[in-house]
Design an enzyme around this catalytic site. Sequence first.
Site, short mmCIF file in Angstrom:
data_model
loop_
_atom_site.label_atom_id
_atom_site.label_comp_id
_atom_site.label_asym_id
_atom_site.label_seq_id
_atom_site.Cartn_x
_atom_site.Cartn_y
_atom_site.Cartn_z
N CYS A 149 0.82 -1.21 0.00
CA CYS A 149 0.00 0.00 0.00
C CYS A 149 0.85 1.26 0.00
O CYS A 149 0.61 2.19 -0.77
CB CYS A 149 -0.95 0.00 1.19
SG CYS A 149 -0.14 0.17 2.80
N ASP A 340 -2.46 1.89 6.25
CA ASP A 340 -2.86 1.72 4.86
C ASP A 340 -2.73 3.09 4.19
O ASP A 340 -3.11 4.11 4.77
CB ASP A 340 -4.30 1.21 4.77
CG ASP A 340 -4.65 0.62 3.42
OD1 ASP A 340 -3.72 0.42 2.60
OD2 ASP A 340 -5.84 0.34 3.17
N HIS A 359 -4.38 1.92 -4.20
CA HIS A 359 -3.68 1.35 -3.04
C HIS A 359 -3.44 -0.14 -3.26
O HIS A 359 -4.05 -0.75 -4.15
CB HIS A 359 -4.47 1.59 -1.75
CG HIS A 359 -5.91 1.16 -1.80
ND1 HIS A 359 -6.42 0.13 -1.04
CD2 HIS A 359 -6.96 1.62 -2.53
CE1 HIS A 359 -7.72 -0.01 -1.29
NE2 HIS A 359 -8.07 0.87 -2.19
#
EC number: 2.3.2.13
Length: 416
Positions: A149, A340, A359
């Site tokens: 990510c 994240d 991502h």
Amino acid sequence: MHKRRRLLAFATVGAVICTAGFTPSVSQAASSGDGEEKGSYAETHGLTADDVESINALNERALTLGQPGKPPKELPPSASAPSRAPSDDRETPPAEPLDRMPEAYRAYGGRATTVVNNYIRKWQQVYSHRDGKKQQMTEEQREKLSYGCVGVTWVNSGPYPTNRLAFASFDENKYKNDLKNTSPRPDETRAEFEGRIAKGSFDEGKGFKRARDVASVMNKALENAHDEGTYINNLKTELTNNNDALLREDSRSNFYSALRNTPSFKERDGGNYDPSKMKAVIYSKHFWSGQDQRGSSDKRKYGDPEAFRPDQGTGLVDMSKDRSIPRSPAKPGEGWVNFDYGWFGAQTEADADKTTWTHGDHYHAPNSDLGPMHVHESKFRKWSAGYADFDRGAYVITFIPKSWNTAPAKVEQGWP
């Protein structure tokens, strides 16, 4: 052959999986009143406890590589150093021919997904341009990308994300009213209750809007500014015209020093110290609030209501205490991912729900049980839904040269 490793004891049974169907923002989902909780990152992606340990270790390794001057994180009091070397199964994706076209993405419920190799092909066709010319993704860039990510944001922004200029929105009145007028759920401790109410008082939509508004002001200030002094003067003029509280930030603050601290601003083939050659762009970080290893263990498990709140006037979040420490397990076998990242760039789509966030699911390990890295392109509601691993969502401004195309005005989800 690799044997599957021990399974996680997931924190939420029968949880809403954030990759399917409609999901509200991470803050709203936490206090929606429907009795359902968000699923963990591991549960959603079918990860084991060993997988989570490896992902967190690789995230820490990336932090060390990307920000060599940043102090290492402190281990929780109950933790010891990893019993094995941080994941040795990560691989750098191979180079892709510049003229090879991507295959169709797999799309479902507001998200389009593909393997990292196919993302590289799309990146080369759409985002790689420097001064209008397509570039093959270099080995160094593919190495950055392989970290998952954070790798997606890393390869598109240039340097490892520093998160210094972060924005969020917190409703103080809602927080106080909900504490006063609602009660803990059955079997919910006071710490769990306060953490949940705090999480529900953040609004990612408003935090994102604040970052977009500030980036717009910065981009106006960059126009026709050929030295940093002119840029700062332009910026103060724009803030004055908008009666923006950021005008009162100290001249040494991250807000005013962000441009000069951007490596590509100083590079000859980047900004070359000319602000007009740069543009402000946005990415997002989801993370856990309870990172104070000397504080309450309950806050490490259920969240710290006071931590990482934005300034009520400016919306700025002090990220100096963010050490990327994951949520502490409340039960044996629980495991939580430490963060994240999602890349937004400089899209001009006015409707936040129609914007696309790029991502990854985890680092690239095609020859291990974890498997190859996948890249997601999610609509904002899907991105902001988050996971139970995180209770904070910050929207961060950084700068890239205008000659790069990693942040185009329009992003098409997937590949036709």
